[in-house]
Design a protein around this motif. Sequence first.
Motif, mmCIF file in Angstrom:
data_model
loop_
_atom_site.group_PDB
_atom_site.id
_atom_site.type_symbol
_atom_site.label_atom_id
_atom_site.label_comp_id
_atom_site.label_asym_id
_atom_site.label_seq_id
_atom_site.Cartn_x
_atom_site.Cartn_y
_atom_site.Cartn_z
ATOM 1 N N ASP A 124 5.327 -0.163 41.887
ATOM 2 C CA ASP A 124 4.810 -0.709 43.148
ATOM 3 C C ASP A 124 3.775 -1.813 42.933
ATOM 4 O OD1 ASP A 124 6.403 0.943 44.790
ATOM 5 O OD2 ASP A 124 4.950 2.576 44.598
ATOM 6 N N ARG A 125 4.061 -2.697 41.982
ATOM 7 C CA ARG A 125 3.168 -3.831 41.733
ATOM 8 C C ARG A 125 3.203 -4.791 42.900
ATOM 9 N NH1 ARG A 125 2.497 -4.671 36.022
ATOM 10 N NH2 ARG A 125 1.373 -6.563 36.595
ATOM 11 N N GLN A 126 2.214 -5.656 42.992
ATOM 12 C CA GLN A 126 2.141 -6.615 44.089
ATOM 13 C C GLN A 126 3.375 -7.511 44.086
ATOM 14 O OE1 GLN A 126 -1.478 -8.826 44.128
ATOM 15 N NE2 GLN A 126 -2.740 -7.030 44.535
ATOM 16 N N TYR A 127 3.862 -7.789 45.286
ATOM 17 C CA TYR A 127 5.107 -8.530 45.403
ATOM 18 C C TYR A 127 5.020 -9.918 44.779
ATOM 19 C CZ TYR A 127 3.580 -11.650 49.145
ATOM 20 O OH TYR A 127 2.958 -12.624 49.861
ATOM 21 N N ILE A 128 3.854 -10.563 44.837
ATOM 22 C CA ILE A 128 3.733 -11.911 44.270
ATOM 23 C C ILE A 128 3.921 -11.876 42.754
ATOM 24 C CG2 ILE A 128 1.218 -11.886 44.011
ATOM 25 C CD1 ILE A 128 3.386 -14.874 45.144
ATOM 26 N N VAL A 153 13.848 -9.105 33.096
ATOM 27 C CA VAL A 153 14.448 -8.274 34.147
ATOM 28 C C VAL A 153 14.010 -6.817 33.977
ATOM 29 C CG1 VAL A 153 16.626 -7.398 35.074
ATOM 30 C CG2 VAL A 153 16.368 -9.831 34.570
ATOM 31 N N ARG A 154 13.935 -6.330 32.751
ATOM 32 C CA ARG A 154 13.419 -4.975 32.528
ATOM 33 C C ARG A 154 11.979 -4.867 33.024
ATOM 34 N NH1 ARG A 154 16.191 -5.173 27.560
ATOM 35 N NH2 ARG A 154 14.277 -5.773 26.522
ATOM 36 N N GLY A 155 11.204 -5.921 32.791
ATOM 37 C CA GLY A 155 9.828 -5.944 33.271
ATOM 38 C C GLY A 155 9.747 -5.926 34.789
ATOM 39 N N VAL A 156 10.623 -6.672 35.439
ATOM 40 C CA VAL A 156 10.660 -6.686 36.901
ATOM 41 C C VAL A 156 11.007 -5.293 37.426
ATOM 42 C CG1 VAL A 156 11.922 -7.563 38.909
ATOM 43 C CG2 VAL A 156 11.176 -9.142 37.135
ATOM 44 N N ARG A 186 20.525 -20.157 22.665
ATOM 45 C CA ARG A 186 21.043 -19.579 23.916
ATOM 46 C C ARG A 186 20.860 -18.057 23.934
ATOM 47 N NH1 ARG A 186 21.050 -24.376 25.376
ATOM 48 N NH2 ARG A 186 22.899 -25.675 25.340
ATOM 49 N N LEU A 187 21.155 -17.416 22.821
ATOM 50 C CA LEU A 187 21.001 -15.965 22.745
ATOM 51 C C LEU A 187 19.537 -15.548 22.863
ATOM 52 C CD1 LEU A 187 23.607 -15.043 20.003
ATOM 53 C CD2 LEU A 187 23.728 -14.578 22.456
ATOM 54 N N ALA A 188 18.645 -16.313 22.259
ATOM 55 C CA ALA A 188 17.217 -16.005 22.361
ATOM 56 C C ALA A 188 16.749 -16.110 23.807
ATOM 57 C CB ALA A 188 16.408 -16.949 21.482
ATOM 58 N N ARG A 189 17.211 -17.126 24.496
ATOM 59 C CA ARG A 189 16.831 -17.282 25.904
ATOM 60 C C ARG A 189 17.394 -16.149 26.752
ATOM 61 N NH1 ARG A 189 15.195 -22.695 27.595
ATOM 62 N NH2 ARG A 189 14.921 -23.953 25.728
ATOM 63 N N LEU A 190 18.623 -15.758 26.489
ATOM 64 C CA LEU A 190 19.223 -14.669 27.255
ATOM 65 C C LEU A 190 18.525 -13.336 26.969
ATOM 66 C CD1 LEU A 190 22.961 -15.707 27.031
ATOM 67 C CD2 LEU A 190 21.493 -15.757 29.057
ATOM 68 N N ARG A 191 18.080 -13.136 25.740
ATOM 69 C CA ARG A 191 17.321 -11.924 25.424
ATOM 70 C C ARG A 191 15.981 -11.923 26.160
ATOM 71 N NH1 ARG A 191 19.316 -13.078 20.064
ATOM 72 N NH2 ARG A 191 21.089 -11.717 19.691
ATOM 73 N N ARG A 192 15.392 -13.119 26.304
ATOM 74 C CA ARG A 192 14.152 -13.237 27.056
ATOM 75 C C ARG A 192 14.381 -12.836 28.508
ATOM 76 N NH1 ARG A 192 12.647 -18.830 26.982
ATOM 77 N NH2 ARG A 192 12.536 -18.493 24.756
ATOM 78 N N VAL A 193 15.499 -13.284 29.086
ATOM 79 C CA VAL A 193 15.826 -12.916 30.466
ATOM 80 C C VAL A 193 15.999 -11.406 30.576
ATOM 81 C CG1 VAL A 193 17.585 -13.073 32.272
ATOM 82 C CG2 VAL A 193 16.871 -15.121 31.055
ATOM 83 N N GLU A 194 16.688 -10.838 29.627
ATOM 84 C CA GLU A 194 16.902 -9.386 29.637
ATOM 85 C C GLU A 194 15.565 -8.652 29.660
ATOM 86 O OE1 GLU A 194 19.414 -6.099 27.039
ATOM 87 O OE2 GLU A 194 18.993 -8.073 26.193
ATOM 88 N N SER A 195 14.641 -9.105 28.853
ATOM 89 C CA SER A 195 13.319 -8.498 28.804
ATOM 90 C C SER A 195 12.568 -8.700 30.120
ATOM 91 C CB SER A 195 12.527 -9.103 27.643
ATOM 92 O OG SER A 195 11.219 -8.607 27.623
ATOM 93 N N GLN A 229 7.743 -13.076 38.227
ATOM 94 C CA GLN A 229 8.611 -12.709 37.108
ATOM 95 C C GLN A 229 10.082 -12.982 37.414
ATOM 96 O OE1 GLN A 229 7.676 -11.954 34.000
ATOM 97 N NE2 GLN A 229 5.682 -12.491 34.829
ATOM 98 N N ILE A 230 10.490 -12.757 38.652
ATOM 99 C CA ILE A 230 11.873 -13.081 39.036
ATOM 100 C C ILE A 230 12.102 -14.577 38.914
ATOM 101 C CG2 ILE A 230 13.465 -13.193 41.001
ATOM 102 C CD1 ILE A 230 12.328 -10.456 41.865
ATOM 103 N N ASN A 231 11.131 -15.371 39.333
ATOM 104 C CA ASN A 231 11.240 -16.825 39.217
ATOM 105 C C ASN A 231 11.362 -17.256 37.755
ATOM 106 O OD1 ASN A 231 11.210 -19.521 40.309
ATOM 107 N ND2 ASN A 231 9.121 -19.682 39.519
ATOM 108 N N ALA A 232 10.592 -16.646 36.883
ATOM 109 C CA ALA A 232 10.657 -16.979 35.454
ATOM 110 C C ALA A 232 12.029 -16.648 34.879
ATOM 111 C CB ALA A 232 9.565 -16.238 34.693
ATOM 112 N N ALA A 233 12.566 -15.488 35.230
ATOM 113 C CA ALA A 233 13.890 -15.099 34.736
ATOM 114 C C ALA A 233 14.963 -16.032 35.281
ATOM 115 C CB ALA A 233 14.200 -13.656 35.129
ATOM 116 N N THR A 234 14.856 -16.371 36.557
ATOM 117 C CA THR A 234 15.819 -17.283 37.177
ATOM 118 C C THR A 234 15.793 -18.640 36.490
ATOM 119 O OG1 THR A 234 15.596 -16.166 39.296
ATOM 120 C CG2 THR A 234 16.486 -18.389 39.348
#
Length: 64
Positions: A35-39, A25-28, A14-23, A44-49
């Motif tokens: 100003d990267r392309q919205y798609i 979100v920082r990437g997003v 669980r902690l590893a997955r949450l750390r992945r989300v943290e990373s 990346q938002i979909n992956a974090a979600t």
Amino acid sequence: MTAQTGYQDHKTDRLARLRRVESQVRGVTRMAAEDRQYIDVLTQINAATHTVQEVALGLPDDHT
């Protein structure tokens, strides 16, 4: 006697997955600042979600 949360058996995962989300979100945030392309940002938002949902859906299983 101390209370133990139900997710102790899967805490490392669980902690590893949450750390992945943290990373992710920082990437997003970085992508939006650049100003990267919205798609690409949405992807990346979909992956974090999805990762957050996996963690959330796994928690009740640990309590049964």
